[in-house]
Write an enzyme that holds these catalytic residues in place. Structure first.
Site, PDB file in Angstrom:
ATOM      1  CG  ASP A  41       1.371 -15.001  -8.493  1.00 24.89           C
ATOM      2  OD1 ASP A  41       1.427 -14.338  -9.242  1.00 24.89           O
ATOM      3  OD2 ASP A  41       1.224 -15.362  -7.413  1.00 24.89           O
ATOM      4  CB  THR A 129      13.259 -12.195 -16.863  1.00 31.09           C
ATOM      5  OG1 THR A 129      13.084 -13.283 -15.986  1.00 31.09           O
ATOM      6  CG2 THR A 129      14.223 -11.360 -16.535  1.00 31.09           C
ATOM      7  CB  ALA A 131       4.057 -14.072 -17.613  1.00 28.31           C
ATOM      8  CE1 TYR A 132       3.107 -10.064 -15.799  1.00 28.26           C
ATOM      9  CE2 TYR A 132       3.924  -8.103 -14.209  1.00 28.26           C
ATOM     10  CZ  TYR A 132       2.943  -9.218 -14.181  1.00 28.26           C
ATOM     11  OH  TYR A 132       1.956  -8.716 -13.861  1.00 28.26           O
TER      12      TYR A 132
END
Ligand code: APR
Length: 190
Positions: A41, A129, A131-132
């Site tokens: 991002d 896969t 930060a999440y």
């Protein structure tokens, strides 16, 4: 690099930086605020410049936060690609909060918006896969199976590429392709 022909379209895996892609659209692993973040991002907003955030703010003003599993499209600003399709992946808890279904929806909704905008090619990162926290060994089969299922139906999209940021992630997606395309159903051509 791995390339497979699926029903007259190409499924491709590469290691690289998605902001350098020249496909018609790249997909961003965003968050519901659409106001940017780290990881891919952050890289996309930096590479594309402020026009992307401006359009994200308009989307927020019109439709509010983007729910997990949904997607929205903006300009790509100064990147070579034409569009950024922002999607919000599931945050991994322990696999029993519909994470696989939400992750599949990210790919499905991104492909739907790409088709609606006349895209013939699209690049995906490995959604959720980082930060999440979605284990890549579990996310890769969901991603590959969702995309192969999509390509088995007729579509104007001729190329779907996964742009993977490390060899560890690339290997996980390569294994998911092997399981589906080589070990799984053999005839993927109509
Ligand atoms: N090109 C391709 N892949 C990349 C790039 C890049 N330039 N930068 C990072 N990645 C990879 C990561 O290595 C990981 O494999 O993208 C994958 C997704 O990781 P994240 O970017 O952390 O995305 P995600 O796990 O979906 O978490 C989303 O993180 O950055 C924030 O705002 C974002 O809150 C949202 C959350």
């Amino acid at each position: 690099m791995i390339e497979k022909i699926i029903n007259q379209s190409i499924l491709s895996l590469v290691e690289g930086d998605i902001t350098q892609e020249t496909t018609n659209a790249i997909v961003n692993a965003a968050n519901s605020s659409l106001m940017g973040g780290g990881g891919v991002d952050g890289a996309i907003h930096i590479a594309g410049g402020p026009k992307i955030l401006e359009e994200c703010k308009n989307i927020r003003a019109q439709s509010g936060r983007l729910p997990a599993g949904q997607a929205a499209i903006t300009t790509a600003g100064s990147m070579k690609t034409r569009f950024v399709i922002h999607t919000v992946g599931p945050i991994w808890h322990n696999g029993d909060k519909n994470e696989p279904e939400i992750l599949a929806s990210c790919y499905q909704m991104s492909l739907k918006i790409a088709e609606e905008n006349g895209c013939k090619s699209i690049s995906f990162p490995s959604i959720s896969t980082g930060a999440y926290g979605y284990p890549v060994s579990l996310a890769a089969p969901v991603a590959i199976n969702t995309v192969v299922d999509f390509l088995m139906k007729d579509t104007a999209i001729q190329l779907i590429r996964f742009v993977l940021f490390s060899s560890r992630v690339f290997d996980a997606y390569a294994e998911a392709v092997r399981q589906r395309v080589e070990v799984g159903c053999s005839d993927l051509r109509k």
